[in-house]
Write an enzyme that holds these catalytic residues in place. Structure first.
Site, PDB file in Angstrom:
ATOM      1  N   PRO A 195      -6.002  -4.837  -0.859  1.00 22.71           N
ATOM      2  CA  PRO A 195      -6.942  -3.792  -1.289  1.00 22.71           C
ATOM      3  C   PRO A 195      -6.286  -2.816  -2.260  1.00 22.71           C
ATOM      4  O   PRO A 195      -5.145  -2.400  -2.069  1.00 22.71           O
ATOM      5  CB  PRO A 195      -7.314  -3.096   0.021  1.00 22.71           C
ATOM      6  CG  PRO A 195      -7.087  -4.124   1.071  1.00 22.71           C
ATOM      7  CD  PRO A 195      -5.905  -4.914   0.597  1.00 22.71           C
ATOM      8  N   GLU A 196      -7.020  -2.469  -3.318  1.00 23.36           N
ATOM      9  CA  GLU A 196      -6.539  -1.520  -4.305  1.00 23.36           C
ATOM     10  C   GLU A 196      -7.233  -0.177  -4.076  1.00 23.36           C
ATOM     11  O   GLU A 196      -7.965  -0.001  -3.097  1.00 23.36           O
ATOM     12  CB  GLU A 196      -6.789  -2.072  -5.712  1.00 23.36           C
ATOM     13  CG  GLU A 196      -6.108  -3.438  -5.937  1.00 23.36           C
ATOM     14  CD  GLU A 196      -6.351  -4.001  -7.327  1.00 23.36           C
ATOM     15  OE1 GLU A 196      -6.644  -3.225  -8.258  1.00 23.36           O
ATOM     16  OE2 GLU A 196      -6.252  -5.233  -7.493  1.00 23.36           O
TER      17      GLU A 196
END
Length: 283
Positions: free
Chosen positions: A2-3
């Site tokens: 996840p960014e």
């Protein structure tokens, strides 16, 4: 992994359930994830009021009334799922426990927050709030791309003289926080800059132009609830849908979406990661 948009989406989903609320019971079902949990984590969380829920780069930070901060990293497959929401935003009751429900936070208001992580690359830690920014995972992180410290003058100076490709420079968390492979690819496409271009060769004008584009890409992704490629879920269990708006990421061999361009999206490997771009539009 996840960014920033995915982590910010999770933070926004958790904030109404956690901020100002007391953790009535914290259940820790294993001794570790990527690293060992801090000593007596269950006892240190139980009974604590969450004063604020913040995000720093790709990390969630829950400031507690005890003067400690709970750091949470989702890793590759971690999910923070809400059930029994007293605010009435989520319709499902508490589900039956699952094998990979490693940490469960029962809030005093009746909500339950479950950290589920099949691959166990996530992490949690507790540290004094006053020294949180010096934690080894946070100490060297650069400015937040949506904050005031990240501006045209800063990025131009940060990129000046760098011999690394611009793709690698923007992925460097010491330069800018929270950017990952997906959103750097999308940013460079919108900017018309090849991921192969050396960062230090960009003119000041082109370097400065990246700042508003980075912000626009991140805001668009947050509005869409992030990108779900494999494991990411929002706090209600739903998928994000920004992946349906990708211009280049994962579109190898497809026609460029720029009007009048006949180029095909190309994939190259940089530092072990796939970069997607249009060789005709991006220079």
């Amino acid at each position: 992994m996840p960014e920033l948009p995915e982590v910010e989406t999770v933070r926004r989903g958790l904030a109404p359930i956690m901020e100002g609320q007391v953790i009535a019971r914290a259940t820790v079902n294993r001794p570790d994830l990527r690293w060992p949990f801090p000593p007596e984590m269950s006892a240190r969380l139980t009974g604590q009021r969450v004063l604020a829920l913040r995000r720093r780069s790709k990390y969630l930070l829950a400031d507690l009334a005890s003067g400690e901060t709970l750091l949470i990293h989702l890793g590759m497959s971690g999910r923070m799922l809400i059930s029994g929401d007293p605010l009435g935003q989520f319709v499902h009751a508490h589900p039956a426990p699952e094998k990979h429900d490693h940490v469960v936070l029962d809030m005093a208001g009746g909500a339950r927050i479950t950290f589920n992580d099949p691959r166990r690359f996530g992490a949690m830690d507790l540290m004094p709030t006053i020294t949180a920014e010096s934690h080894p995972l946070l100490a060297r992180i650069g400015p937040e791309p949506l904050g005031n410290d990240f501006n045209e003058l800063y990025l131009t100076a940060a990129l000046k003289g760098r011999n690394t490709p611009i793709k690698s420079a923007l992925l460097d968390q010491r330069i800018v926080a929270g950017l990952g492979n997906i959103y750097v690819c999308e940013t460079l496409y919108r900017a018309g800059i090849s991921p192969l271009t050396r960062a230090g060769t960009l003119s000041a004008k082109r370097a400065a132009s990246l700042v508003p584009i980075i912000r626009d890409v991140l805001r668009d992704a947050i509005t869409a609830g992030g990108s779900s490629l494999r494991d990411f879920r929002q706090t209600d269990g739903e998928l994000g849908y920004f992946q349906h708006s990708f211009d280049v990421y994962g579109r190898e061999g497809d026609l460029c979406r720029n009007s009048g361009c006949t180029g095909l999206i190309t994939r190259v490997i940089q530092a072990g990661r796939s970069s997607f771009y249009c060789p005709k539009c991006q220079r």
